[in-house]
Design a protein around this motif. Structure first.
Motif, PDB file in Angstrom:
ATOM      1  N   UNK A   9       0.882  -1.171   0.000  1.00  0.00           N
ATOM      2  CA  UNK A   9       0.000   0.000   0.000  1.00  0.00           C
ATOM      3  C   UNK A   9       0.915   1.216   0.000  1.00  0.00           C
ATOM      4  N   UNK A  10       1.092   1.824   1.159  1.00  0.00           N
ATOM      5  CA  UNK A  10       2.040   2.928   1.297  1.00  0.00           C
ATOM      6  C   UNK A  10       3.458   2.340   1.303  1.00  0.00           C
ATOM      7  N   UNK A  11       3.652   1.299   2.094  1.00  0.00           N
ATOM      8  CA  UNK A  11       4.894   0.537   2.133  1.00  0.00           C
ATOM      9  C   UNK A  11       4.558  -0.917   1.850  1.00  0.00           C
ATOM     10  N   UNK A  12       5.544  -1.777   1.925  1.00  0.00           N
ATOM     11  CA  UNK A  12       5.314  -3.193   1.682  1.00  0.00           C
ATOM     12  C   UNK A  12       5.519  -3.959   2.982  1.00  0.00           C
ATOM     13  N   UNK A  13       4.568  -4.829   3.292  1.00  0.00           N
ATOM     14  CA  UNK A  13       4.667  -5.703   4.458  1.00  0.00           C
ATOM     15  C   UNK A  13       4.459  -7.132   3.987  1.00  0.00           C
ATOM     16  N   UNK A  14       5.090  -8.058   4.686  1.00  0.00           N
ATOM     17  CA  UNK A  14       4.904  -9.455   4.327  1.00  0.00           C
ATOM     18  C   UNK A  14       4.761 -10.280   5.593  1.00  0.00           C
ATOM     19  N   UNK A  15       4.191 -11.446   5.414  1.00  0.00           N
ATOM     20  CA  UNK A  15       4.058 -12.396   6.514  1.00  0.00           C
ATOM     21  C   UNK A  15       4.257 -13.796   5.939  1.00  0.00           C
ATOM     22  N   UNK A  16       5.403 -14.417   6.234  1.00  0.00           N
ATOM     23  CA  UNK A  16       5.603 -15.790   5.779  1.00  0.00           C
ATOM     24  C   UNK A  16       4.584 -16.708   6.453  1.00  0.00           C
ATOM     25  N   UNK A  17       4.045 -17.651   5.689  1.00  0.00           N
ATOM     26  CA  UNK A  17       3.034 -18.548   6.251  1.00  0.00           C
ATOM     27  C   UNK A  17       3.589 -19.355   7.412  1.00  0.00           C
ATOM     28  N   UNK A  18       4.874 -19.704   7.375  1.00  0.00           N
ATOM     29  CA  UNK A  18       5.457 -20.484   8.472  1.00  0.00           C
ATOM     30  C   UNK A  18       5.572 -19.675   9.761  1.00  0.00           C
ATOM     31  N   UNK A  19       5.518 -18.341   9.670  1.00  0.00           N
ATOM     32  CA  UNK A  19       5.588 -17.474  10.852  1.00  0.00           C
ATOM     33  C   UNK A  19       4.217 -17.119  11.401  1.00  0.00           C
ATOM     34  N   UNK A  20       3.159 -17.601  10.767  1.00  0.00           N
ATOM     35  CA  UNK A  20       1.797 -17.283  11.200  1.00  0.00           C
ATOM     36  C   UNK A  20       1.546 -17.833  12.600  1.00  0.00           C
ATOM     37  N   UNK A  74     -10.488 -10.718   7.934  1.00  0.00           N
ATOM     38  CA  UNK A  74      -9.463 -11.711   8.235  1.00  0.00           C
ATOM     39  C   UNK A  74      -8.261 -10.996   8.833  1.00  0.00           C
ATOM     40  N   UNK A  75      -7.846 -11.425  10.036  1.00  0.00           N
ATOM     41  CA  UNK A  75      -6.686 -10.856  10.704  1.00  0.00           C
ATOM     42  C   UNK A  75      -5.630 -11.945  10.836  1.00  0.00           C
ATOM     43  N   UNK A  76      -4.431 -11.643  10.371  1.00  0.00           N
ATOM     44  CA  UNK A  76      -3.308 -12.568  10.455  1.00  0.00           C
ATOM     45  C   UNK A  76      -2.215 -11.920  11.282  1.00  0.00           C
ATOM     46  N   UNK A  77      -1.649 -12.682  12.222  1.00  0.00           N
ATOM     47  CA  UNK A  77      -0.560 -12.172  13.066  1.00  0.00           C
ATOM     48  C   UNK A  77       0.607 -13.142  13.051  1.00  0.00           C
ATOM     49  N   UNK A  78       1.794 -12.566  13.088  1.00  0.00           N
ATOM     50  CA  UNK A  78       3.021 -13.355  13.172  1.00  0.00           C
ATOM     51  C   UNK A  78       4.209 -12.457  12.898  1.00  0.00           C
ATOM     52  N   UNK A  90       1.037 -25.131  10.858  1.00  0.00           N
ATOM     53  CA  UNK A  90       1.752 -24.608  12.031  1.00  0.00           C
ATOM     54  C   UNK A  90       1.152 -25.095  13.349  1.00  0.00           C
ATOM     55  N   UNK A  91       0.184 -26.016  13.269  1.00  0.00           N
ATOM     56  CA  UNK A  91      -0.487 -26.572  14.459  1.00  0.00           C
ATOM     57  C   UNK A  91      -1.141 -25.498  15.321  1.00  0.00           C
ATOM     58  N   UNK A  92      -1.743 -24.504  14.665  1.00  0.00           N
ATOM     59  CA  UNK A  92      -2.463 -23.457  15.391  1.00  0.00           C
ATOM     60  C   UNK A  92      -3.907 -23.891  15.565  1.00  0.00           C
TER      61      UNK A  92
END
Length: 184
Positions: free
Chosen positions: A80-91, A118-122, A150-152
């Motif tokens: 968007x303004x900047x770029x953010x990422x979230x690897x699925x293994x870090x979820x 949908x909210x994703x955290x990691x 990830x066994x969440x």
């Protein structure tokens, strides 16, 4: 990873038109009342605050309009303004909530209105997507698969909402076909 594994999604402008209109009308109305009554600090305070709230809502809508989401088997990226990422293994947390009227929450969602978020955290990051995003179902499918890998454990509300959109987090639900991912 090949480029064919990467899918890009955006918020469609037609889904944002109503938000732009609400923001513009609310900002203009609040500003008009506040400016036309400069001698009344109460009126200026109330309608100036209202103007500010609608202006912030407009900025949020512009940010959504500019947002691009890239989904790969390894991660989700948001630009968007900047770029953010979230690897699925870090979820570490997945939440899917429905926001609408009480009637819609009781199961009469076919009457229209309401949306899913949908909210994703990691990795110290938090990414949020609402169901206006083209490809929302695909992002939710990837999140459910990553949660399982990830066994969440998913809370009952999230699991139920995933089932409502056709994603079973506990089984091998096939990935939504591209056209199916574009609609709920």
């Amino acid at each position: 990873m090949s480029d064919l594994d990467t899918v890009f999604y955006r918020y469609p402008p037609r889904a944002l038109v109503g938000d732009y209109i609400r923001s513009g009308v609310g900002t203009a109305f609040g500003l008009l009342i506040a400016v036309s009554n400069p001698s009344s600090p109460w009126v200026v305070g109330i309608f100036g605050g209202l103007c500010a709230v609608f202006a912030l809502f407009g900025l949020r809508t512009v940010r959504q309009h500019l947002t691009q989401v890239a989904v790969t088997p390894e991660a989700v990226f948001v630009k968007a303004i900047g770029t953010r990422d979230l690897p699925w293994q870090a979820l570490r947390e997945v939440r899917l909530r429905f926001y609408g009227t009480r009637r819609q929450a009781r199961g009469d969602r076919a009457s229209g209105g309401g949306f899913l978020e949908l909210t994703l955290r990691g990795n110290g990051r938090k990414l949020k997507f609402d169901s206006n995003l083209l490809g929302f179902k695909d992002v939710a499918w990837h999140a459910a698969r990553a949660a399982r890998d990830n066994n969440l454990s998913l809370d009952p509300t999230t699991a139920g909402n995933l089932l409502d959109i056709g994603v079973d987090a506990d089984s091998e639900t096939p990935r939504p076909r591209p056209m199916d991912a574009l609609q709920l």
